[in-house]
Design a protein around this motif. Structure first.
Motif, PDB file in Angstrom:
ATOM      1  N   VAL A   1      59.879  36.118  35.345  1.00 38.10           N
ATOM      2  CA  VAL A   1      58.947  37.192  34.997  1.00 38.10           C
ATOM      3  C   VAL A   1      57.544  36.844  35.479  1.00 38.10           C
ATOM      4  CG1 VAL A   1      57.803  38.313  33.061  1.00 38.10           C
ATOM      5  CG2 VAL A   1      60.276  38.094  33.082  1.00 38.10           C
ATOM      6  N   ILE A   2      57.150  35.590  35.283  1.00 37.19           N
ATOM      7  CA  ILE A   2      55.806  35.189  35.719  1.00 37.19           C
ATOM      8  C   ILE A   2      55.688  35.292  37.236  1.00 37.19           C
ATOM      9  CG2 ILE A   2      54.242  33.229  35.915  1.00 37.19           C
ATOM     10  CD1 ILE A   2      55.217  32.370  33.138  1.00 37.19           C
ATOM     11  N   VAL A   3      56.673  34.730  37.921  1.00 37.10           N
ATOM     12  CA  VAL A   3      56.611  34.725  39.388  1.00 37.10           C
ATOM     13  C   VAL A   3      56.607  36.142  39.924  1.00 37.10           C
ATOM     14  CG1 VAL A   3      57.961  34.218  41.443  1.00 37.10           C
ATOM     15  CG2 VAL A   3      57.609  32.468  39.743  1.00 37.10           C
ATOM     16  N   LEU A   4      57.499  36.971  39.381  1.00 37.82           N
ATOM     17  CA  LEU A   4      57.578  38.337  39.899  1.00 37.82           C
ATOM     18  C   LEU A   4      56.311  39.114  39.579  1.00 37.82           C
ATOM     19  CD1 LEU A   4      61.326  39.100  39.244  1.00 37.82           C
ATOM     20  CD2 LEU A   4      60.223  38.737  41.413  1.00 37.82           C
ATOM     21  N   SER A   5      55.714  38.842  38.429  1.00 39.20           N
ATOM     22  CA  SER A   5      54.452  39.545  38.149  1.00 39.20           C
ATOM     23  C   SER A   5      53.353  39.076  39.082  1.00 39.20           C
ATOM     24  CB  SER A   5      53.987  39.349  36.703  1.00 39.20           C
ATOM     25  OG  SER A   5      55.011  38.943  35.893  1.00 39.20           O
ATOM     26  N   LEU A   6      53.369  37.776  39.399  1.00 38.69           N
ATOM     27  CA  LEU A   6      52.381  37.286  40.359  1.00 38.69           C
ATOM     28  C   LEU A   6      52.538  37.984  41.699  1.00 38.69           C
ATOM     29  CD1 LEU A   6      52.187  33.431  39.789  1.00 38.69           C
ATOM     30  CD2 LEU A   6      50.374  35.119  39.541  1.00 38.69           C
ATOM     31  N   ILE A   7      53.788  38.101  42.125  1.00 40.01           N
ATOM     32  CA  ILE A   7      54.037  38.756  43.411  1.00 40.01           C
ATOM     33  C   ILE A   7      53.612  40.218  43.355  1.00 40.01           C
ATOM     34  CG2 ILE A   7      55.861  39.505  44.960  1.00 40.01           C
ATOM     35  CD1 ILE A   7      57.247  36.919  44.463  1.00 40.01           C
ATOM     36  N   PHE A   8      53.888  40.819  42.212  1.00 36.50           N
ATOM     37  CA  PHE A   8      53.497  42.214  42.031  1.00 36.50           C
ATOM     38  C   PHE A   8      51.976  42.366  42.162  1.00 36.50           C
ATOM     39  CE2 PHE A   8      52.411  45.704  39.030  1.00 36.50           C
ATOM     40  CZ  PHE A   8      52.946  46.721  39.781  1.00 36.50           C
ATOM     41  N   LEU A   9      51.266  41.435  41.495  1.00 38.64           N
ATOM     42  CA  LEU A   9      49.814  41.459  41.577  1.00 38.64           C
ATOM     43  C   LEU A   9      49.346  41.292  43.007  1.00 38.64           C
ATOM     44  CD1 LEU A   9      48.351  39.476  38.579  1.00 38.64           C
ATOM     45  CD2 LEU A   9      47.949  41.838  39.232  1.00 38.64           C
ATOM     46  N   GLU A  10      49.972  40.332  43.680  1.00 33.47           N
ATOM     47  CA  GLU A  10      49.597  40.069  45.068  1.00 33.47           C
ATOM     48  C   GLU A  10      49.808  41.320  45.914  1.00 33.47           C
ATOM     49  OE1 GLU A  10      51.319  38.814  49.084  1.00 33.47           O
ATOM     50  OE2 GLU A  10      52.254  39.800  47.395  1.00 33.47           O
ATOM     51  N   ASN A  11      50.946  41.998  45.681  1.00 31.81           N
ATOM     52  CA  ASN A  11      51.242  43.212  46.438  1.00 31.81           C
ATOM     53  C   ASN A  11      50.167  44.262  46.239  1.00 31.81           C
ATOM     54  OD1 ASN A  11      53.532  42.289  47.564  1.00 31.81           O
ATOM     55  ND2 ASN A  11      54.916  43.186  46.066  1.00 31.81           N
ATOM     56  N   ILE A  12      49.683  44.365  45.015  1.00 28.51           N
ATOM     57  CA  ILE A  12      48.700  45.407  44.746  1.00 28.51           C
ATOM     58  C   ILE A  12      47.334  45.021  45.297  1.00 28.51           C
ATOM     59  CG2 ILE A  12      47.507  46.654  42.922  1.00 28.51           C
ATOM     60  CD1 ILE A  12      49.960  46.465  41.282  1.00 28.51           C
ATOM     61  N   LEU A  13      47.034  43.717  45.170  1.00 27.19           N
ATOM     62  CA  LEU A  13      45.689  43.296  45.548  1.00 27.19           C
ATOM     63  C   LEU A  13      45.475  43.335  47.051  1.00 27.19           C
ATOM     64  CD1 LEU A  13      45.026  40.420  43.042  1.00 27.19           C
ATOM     65  CD2 LEU A  13      44.112  42.733  43.055  1.00 27.19           C
ATOM     66  N   LEU A  14      46.512  43.026  47.804  1.00 26.61           N
ATOM     67  CA  LEU A  14      46.348  43.074  49.253  1.00 26.61           C
ATOM     68  C   LEU A  14      46.453  44.524  49.704  1.00 26.61           C
ATOM     69  CD1 LEU A  14      48.563  40.123  50.499  1.00 26.61           C
ATOM     70  CD2 LEU A  14      46.134  40.143  50.079  1.00 26.61           C
ATOM     71  N   THR A  15      45.382  45.040  50.266  1.00 24.03           N
ATOM     72  CA  THR A  15      45.458  46.407  50.775  1.00 24.03           C
ATOM     73  C   THR A  15      45.076  46.387  52.246  1.00 24.03           C
ATOM     74  OG1 THR A  15      43.215  46.741  50.034  1.00 24.03           O
ATOM     75  CG2 THR A  15      44.951  47.574  48.612  1.00 24.03           C
ATOM     76  N   GLY A  16      45.803  47.122  52.999  1.00 26.09           N
ATOM     77  CA  GLY A  16      45.448  47.261  54.407  1.00 26.09           C
ATOM     78  C   GLY A  16      45.943  46.120  55.258  1.00 26.09           C
ATOM     79  N   ARG A  17      45.956  46.373  56.555  1.00 29.19           N
ATOM     80  CA  ARG A  17      46.585  45.446  57.462  1.00 29.19           C
ATOM     81  C   ARG A  17      45.843  44.124  57.558  1.00 29.19           C
ATOM     82  NH1 ARG A  17      47.887  48.324  62.582  1.00 29.19           N
ATOM     83  NH2 ARG A  17      49.106  49.460  61.062  1.00 29.19           N
ATOM     84  N   ARG A  18      44.512  44.165  57.432  1.00 26.20           N
ATOM     85  CA  ARG A  18      43.767  42.925  57.631  1.00 26.20           C
ATOM     86  C   ARG A  18      44.084  41.907  56.546  1.00 26.20           C
ATOM     87  NH1 ARG A  18      37.686  43.526  58.231  1.00 26.20           N
ATOM     88  NH2 ARG A  18      38.190  45.671  57.693  1.00 26.20           N
ATOM     89  N   ASP A  19      44.091  42.368  55.300  1.00 22.64           N
ATOM     90  CA  ASP A  19      44.429  41.469  54.192  1.00 22.64           C
ATOM     91  C   ASP A  19      45.787  40.836  54.405  1.00 22.64           C
ATOM     92  OD1 ASP A  19      42.162  42.384  53.186  1.00 22.64           O
ATOM     93  OD2 ASP A  19      42.991  43.288  51.361  1.00 22.64           O
ATOM     94  N   ILE A  20      46.750  41.704  54.727  1.00 22.37           N
ATOM     95  CA  ILE A  20      48.127  41.231  54.838  1.00 22.37           C
ATOM     96  C   ILE A  20      48.243  40.231  55.976  1.00 22.37           C
ATOM     97  CG2 ILE A  20      50.492  41.976  55.250  1.00 22.37           C
ATOM     98  CD1 ILE A  20      49.582  44.693  54.051  1.00 22.37           C
ATOM     99  N   ALA A  21      47.597  40.551  57.080  1.00 22.46           N
ATOM    100  CA  ALA A  21      47.672  39.644  58.223  1.00 22.46           C
ATOM    101  C   ALA A  21      47.061  38.295  57.878  1.00 22.46           C
ATOM    102  CB  ALA A  21      46.964  40.263  59.415  1.00 22.46           C
TER     103      ALA A  21
END
Lengths: 373, 504, 367
Positions: A318-338
């Motif tokens: 649950v902790i790991v998946l929530s972290l990933i979820f947060l990461e998914n939301i926080l990174l927006t746009g191609r530059r962040d992801i790259a």
């Protein structure tokens, strides 16, 4: 909630006791290597190496096979995993720290893969889909897989190699518009360029060091080595075919202008009843990346279980998946992801091709010293 | 002979506890049964050796009663219960002092004869009437080729059908009684030396721990001993064909038969087995494999057909070539609903026709199917409520689900498409892919008697492909599938391989 | 047993969550009959800053016939045009089924077409199979004035497609144009259309230098020669020939082998093109003898003729400074130190020699 947690835990451990047979190593290695990297590696390496980039694919494949060879060399003697290896070579305190480093590496790689796929969906199919909804659904699916234990993770690996296989057959269509003289003249790159391209290529090859975690769960460990090599070579072969077709189909600068050249290849597909396969491709690709993420997260979970066998899996997941979820939301746009991907790539590169050889040498030295005294 | 002897021992045991004899206790019993309409109690106190006889009129075979039991009681010279037992030319005559046991036996079609003098034991004479139909042709799993007999409701008949096909001593039949009220007989069949003892133990353990008052059919057992009772996938394969049962027994599987049910259960089952028809073994292997692939592919398409239609028409118009799009748009021109609603309504009406057809007698059912199908289909297209292309898709996929030889799997296939349809409406092709991923994960997590359900796909066992997706010639079937983990992997051990290829 | 039940509840919860969650992320539906598809779009020069865009949108009627609606707007950007047109259409306009992009000659010559194609490239919904074409004259007029009983976009696309398939023009579509455009050497080409009696007609080829049109090939004869020389085609085009002796005939090519040799002689490279053509004679005028007698002589005459015409075509191309035949590409392949810039400077002046071998294999089912 706590009751379910306990149940999931006991089930996890029960299923983990069952080992998988050697042929599955082929799928485990191949499926974890083919993820989002397969969508854009052409661009990354052609940027450096031009139309000779296929050499980097082959060289990368050789390096990966070499790395797998050394992994087996390190593991097969005692049939242990990297946590045990760390404990033995680095001692319990330091070993734990480095094992945790692996855990974080697995999690961050999984997160990078997941976010890249979500971006893919947002760019290609549903520009208006919200990041949170799709990542939540994917995370739930991942949880469903991982809570089934190693067996289910392996099963997903097998099926996600078999099911999206038809996408490879569709490469016949760009072949009709391909011009293989693009590959000529062969060997126009310098050694430095080749190395640079190989470095860029490794992102697509990474993930195979999950082997360090599941090795003890293989039936007849040392014998599975050939399947691991075949798996890595199969990945190399597929990437090789894809890069050849890409270089022939696109002109060099056109390839560089495409962010996801692999889906560009599917754009030209046409059957009498359906055309434009990139939409089907994006949907199918969910299989390719989900098994990837599942295996990586399972490996991170396994590190935890090996370090603290009493810990509660469900809480961790649950902790790991929530972290990933947060990461998914926080990174927006191609530059962040790259940027994030770049960071993960360097980390992976360091772990696979710097840290592991070092660890191996250290282990070797320790072995010698042990024998001398 | 053995059973009667045991009965005698039983009596000796109880005599110590009850001095008063059976007759007095029984009279009380008769008193309480007075209102039971079909309970018969006749007493002959004036005879030389006074006796009474009690039975349930509806449960005993009157022919046996009048032609065998009563003449003996008239004529024979017996002095006590033991001599009476010996004089009776019927098997399994028992002596008892236990009123409760006597009651139970009476309910199974026994006749109780009580000698009223002294503390004699009651004599239980079996004379059950055989109710039920005779062996008929299979209806659910009909095949054009091959044997035409199907199981019936009587367990003994069914066991006989199997024994007839497997006249070997290694065929083990273990009996269990389940159901507090129904007292249903359950038989577990396996071949010793071939079946894996682990599977047998799992089945027997689970049956032994089943707690339910009324077990009416084998499907009760199937649902209660399933690994994952909440899965919509059947985890034990049910069949009405003795040839299939014989075949899987030889393969090393365990079969469960329930008295009163014409369906035998086979385990451990894999998903692929639900797509094998017994016909496959009676045809040349090339043709059989072709048919099997057709069945698999059409079932696969059946639950993807209408979801794909909805996904593409709702979100992915780009996928359609211009020619096809013109056709689709024209057919949907007058349809006022979104594709999802259109598909749900049409799927619903197909289910309606199927359900109505299943509830009605065969002949009316046929009419309902035709009338309902043609009238609803044509009228809704003409009224412009559905597009005719969707009608084709839905009808074809409904037809496809009926290709599964095992009825239960067809039901599952029909059910699955509704959630997938919803996902298609929500997220288009991505939704379909994710729903499919969920489905696959579920199948991977599923087990049948603790054996993986998706075998031979996962765990990947290439050799087991010989009889799953394809049906290769008997030449290649020399070894039993790995899946059953048989204790003897080789078929025809010690014999020439060309002889005696079993039908599985 | 209890644990098992709990766990399957878990999976049910997950399943329900899976289905319910997307409800939160509900998407804009694009139901096929509630969309207006742009199947053809035409761009014309309006003035320095503005372009005039015309789109054709098919309407499918219940009796299976099609009508086309056309909309015209003057805007600066290509996507802006769609935004404006959406105010006119009953359903949202979508570009996913775009079949043809047309450019007026003026636009192609003065402004170039790459600004428009930039928006095309970025849009994942536009297929790479869409055809591009230049219209001799005003592109918008072709959509406005063409007969609208058939689907305009599709009929133009089919027109171009069958001519590609039967070898009358080299392969071309959106992907091909971009592909060649992005090369450092070689220049793209597009089919040239015109409106003839209210029907679109394939007139010739428009030749580009990067994104701008430089010249055009208009006659059938020149198109055939162009296709012969082009690296893309290997078969099935036909060519008319007239020899000096007045013999006239039609040759259907079944096989072409091309060899392009680039020789670096001094500062100036020279190109040697060797064509090996196999073909069938389909029609011949002005021959009295049995056909097989004249074949060797005929082959020789046709070779001469083709060489002459090829030479003339290449001179034209050099004058326009365009290289659609890919001679610079041929030079690059064999030269590790190829300098694209130097080549493009030299290109108008290099010597191109054409050697042609013609084999007439068959001459029909009569002698």
């Amino acid at each position: 909630m706590s009751k379910q947690g306990e149940v999931a835990l006991t089930n996890l451990q029960k299923q983990q006791d069952e080992k998988v047979s050697g042929i599955h190593v082929f799928f485990l290695i191949h499926s974890v290597q083919s993820g989002v990297g397969g969508l854009s590696f052409q661009r990354e390496i052609t940027e450096v190496a031009g139309h000779d980039s296929w050499m980097a694919v082959l060289l990368g494949g050789v390096l990966v096979n070499l790395a797998i060879f050394f992994m087996y060399l390190a593991l097969k003697k005692r049939g242990e995993d990297v946590v045990a290896l760390h404990q033995r070579i680095l001692g319990s305190r330091l070993g734990m720290i480095f094992s945790l480093m692996f855990m974080v590496y697995f999690i961050s790689t999984g997160a990078a893969v997941l976010r890249t796929y979500i971006e893919l969906v947002q760019v290609w199919v549903f520009p208006e889909i919200s990041t949170w909804s799709i990542s939540l659904v994917l995370i739930l699916l991942i949880y469903y897989v991982i809570s089934g234990g190693f067996q289910v993770v392996v099963g997903i690996s097998v099926l996600s190699v078999i099911l999206p296989f038809y996408l490879l057959l569709l490469l016949v269509f760009p072949l009709q518009h391909a011009d293989f003289t693009n590959l000529l003249p062969i060997g126009q790159l310098s050694f430095k360029e080749l190395m640079g391209a190989t470095k860029a290529m490794t992102f697509s090859y990474l993930g195979f060091c999950t082997l360090l975690m599941y090795y003890p769960l293989l039936k007849d460990g040392p014998r599975t080595q050939k399947f691991a090599h075949i798996g890595a070579s199969y990945t190399t072969l597929i990437y090789f075919v894809v890069i050849l077709i890409s270089v022939a189909y696109y002109s060099e600068k056109q390839l560089l202008a495409n962010v996801w050249p692999t889906f560009g290849l599917f754009k030209i597909v046409r059957f009498p009843f359906v055309e434009r396969f990139e939409y089907v491709g994006v949907a199918t690709w969910s299989f390719v990346i989900l098994d990837n993420v599942c295996l990586l997260l399972w490996a991170s979970h396994r590190v935890l279980k090996r370090l603290w066998p009493q810990s509660r899996s469900i809480l961790f997941m649950v902790i790991v998946l929530s972290l990933i979820f947060l990461e998914n939301i926080l990174l927006t746009g191609r530059r962040d992801i790259a940027t994030f991907n770049q960071w993960v790539t360097y980390w992976g590169l360091g772990i696979n091709f710097l840290y592991l050889p070092l660890l191996y040498l250290l282990g070797l030295a320790k072995g010698w010293r042990g024998r001398a005294t | 002979m053995l059973a009667t002897h045991r009965g005698g021992m039983d009596v000796g045991d109880r005599r110590r506890h009850r001095k008063k004899g059976m007759a007095a206790a029984w009279n009380k019993q008769v008193e309480s049964e007075r209102n039971t309409e079909d309970f018969v109690y006749s007493s002959y106190p004036d005879m030389l050796r006074p006796y009474s006889i009690s039975y349930y009129r509806t449960l005993v075979n009157h022919k046996t009663l009048h032609e065998v039991i009563l003449p003996i009681l008239e004529k024979a010279k017996f002095y006590n219960d033991e001599t009476l037992r010996k004089a009776m030319p019927v098997e399994e005559v028992e002596l008892t002092h236990d009123v409760k046991k006597a009651r139970e036996k009476l309910l199974q079609g026994y006749v109780l004869v009580l000698l009223e003098k002294g503390s004699q034991a009651g004599v239980l004479i079996p004379a059950p009437i055989k109710i039920g139909r005779s062996v008929t042709t299979p209806e659910v799993e009909f095949t054009v080729l091959g044997p035409k007999e199907a199981f019936v409701e009587s367990l003994d008949t069914n066991l006989g059908l199997v024994r007839h096909r497997l006249p070997i001593t290694d065929l083990q039949v273990h009996h269990f009684e389940v159901g507090a009220n129904s007292k249903t007989n359950v038989a577990v069949l396996y071949i010793e030396g071939i079946a894996n003892q682990k599977n047998v133990n799992i089945v027997e353990e689970r049956i032994a721990t089943m707690h339910y008052d009324e077990v009416m059919d084998s499907s009760f057992v199937a649902q209660m001993i399933a690994d994952k009772p909440n899965s919509i996938f059947p985890q034990l394969l049910d069949t009405e064909r003795p040839d299939r049962v014989a075949g899987v027994l030889v393969e090393g599987k365990v079969v469960i038969m329930v008295d009163g049910s014409p369906q035998a259960l086979i385990g451990p089952a894999t998903l692929m087995e639900y797509f094998t028809a017994v016909d496959d073994y009676y045809m040349p292997w090339q043709i059989a494999s072709f048919f099997r692939v057709i069945r698999l592919v059409s079932t696969f398409l059946s639950f993807l057909g209408s979801p794909l239609y909805v996904a593409v028409l709702t979100y992915h118009y780009e996928l359609l070539p211009t020619d096809l799009m013109g056709v689709l748009i024209t057919s949907r021109e007058t349809v006022p609903f979104p594709p999802f609603l259109e598909a749900v309504v049409l799927e619903w009406s197909i289910e309606l026709i199927r359900e109505a057809g299943a509830r009605l007698p065969t002949k009316i059912g046929l009419t309902i199917g035709i009338v309902g199908g043609i009238v609803i289909g044509t009228a809704s297209v003409e009224a412009g409520l559905t597009s005719n292309i969707l009608l084709i898709v839905v009808a074809a996929s409904a037809l496809s689900t009926f290709t599964t030889p095992i009825y239960q799997m067809g039901n599952t296939a029909r059910f699955i498409r509704f959630p997938i349809l919803l996902m298609a409406q929500l997220w288009g092709l991505l939704g379909v892919a994710l729903a499919f991923f969920f489905l696959i994960t579920h199948l991977l997590r599923l087990t049948s008697l603790d054996n993986p359900y998706l075998e031979p796909l996962y765990p990947l066992r290439i050799t087991d492909f010989k009889d799953s997706f394809l049906r290769l010639p008997f030449m290649f079937q020399g070894k039993r599938p790995i899946q059953v983990e048989s204790e003897n992997r080789r078929r025809n051990s010690g014999e020439d391989a060309s002889h005696g290829g079993s039908n599985e | 047993m209890k644990g098992q039940r709990m766990r399957s509840y878990l999976s049910y919860m997950l399943a329900t969550g899976l289905i319910l969650l997307p409800l939160g992320g509900c998407l804009q539906t694009k139901v096929i009959d509630n969309l207006d598809y742009i199947t053809a779009v035409a761009y014309d020069w309006e003035n320095e800053k503005y372009i005039r865009g015309t789109v054709a949108v098919p309407f499918y009627l219940p009796d299976r016939s099609v009508k086309n609606a056309t909309y015209q707007e003057v805007t600066q950007l290509s996507k802006e045009m769609r935004e404006k047109m959406n105010k006119l259409t009953p359903n949202p306009l979508v570009s996913g089924k775009l079949e043809v992009g047309l450019f007026g000659t003026e636009m192609a010559r003065k402004k170039g077409i790459m600004d428009v194609l930039d928006s095309w490239q970025r849009d994942p919904f536009i297929g790479r199979r869409a055809y591009l074409a230049v219209v001799d004259g005003n592109a918008g007029d072709l959509l406005l004035k063409a007969i609208k009983k058939k689907e305009i976009g599709e009929s133009i696309a089919k027109l171009i497609q069958h001519n590609i398939e039967h070898g009358r023009i080299p392969d071309t579509n959106f992907h091909h144009f971009i592909n060649v455009y992005y090369r450092e050497n070689g220049d793209p080409w597009l089919p040239l259309l015109t409106l003839e009696q209210r029907k679109p007609m394939l007139k010739g080829m428009a030749l580009f230098k990067k994104g701008k049109m430089k010249g055009k090939i208009e006659t059938i004869q020149e198109m055939a020669i162009f296709t012969f020389m082009h690296w893309d085609r290997t078969e099935s085009t036909g060519v008319k020939f007239v020899t000096k002796k007045g013999v006239m005939g039609f040759l259907r090519v079944t096989e072409i082998h091309r060899k392009i040799k680039v020789v670096q002689s001094g500062n100036m490279p020279s190109v040697h093109v060797k064509l090996d053509i196999h073909g069938n004679l389909e029609e011949i005028h002005g021959v009295r003898q049995a056909t097989d007698k004249v074949i060797p002589e005929l082959e020789h005459l046709v070779e001469k003729e083709l060489q002459y015409q090829g030479q003339k075509l290449i001179q034209k191309l050099q004058r326009w400074n365009v290289d659609p035949l890919g001679y610079s590409e041929a030079a690059r392949i064999h030269d590790r130190h190829f300098d694209a810039k130097a080549w493009s400077k030299q290109y108008p002046h290099i010597k191109v020699k054409i050697t042609c071998r013609v084999h007439i294999d068959e001459y029909g089912i009569v002698d």
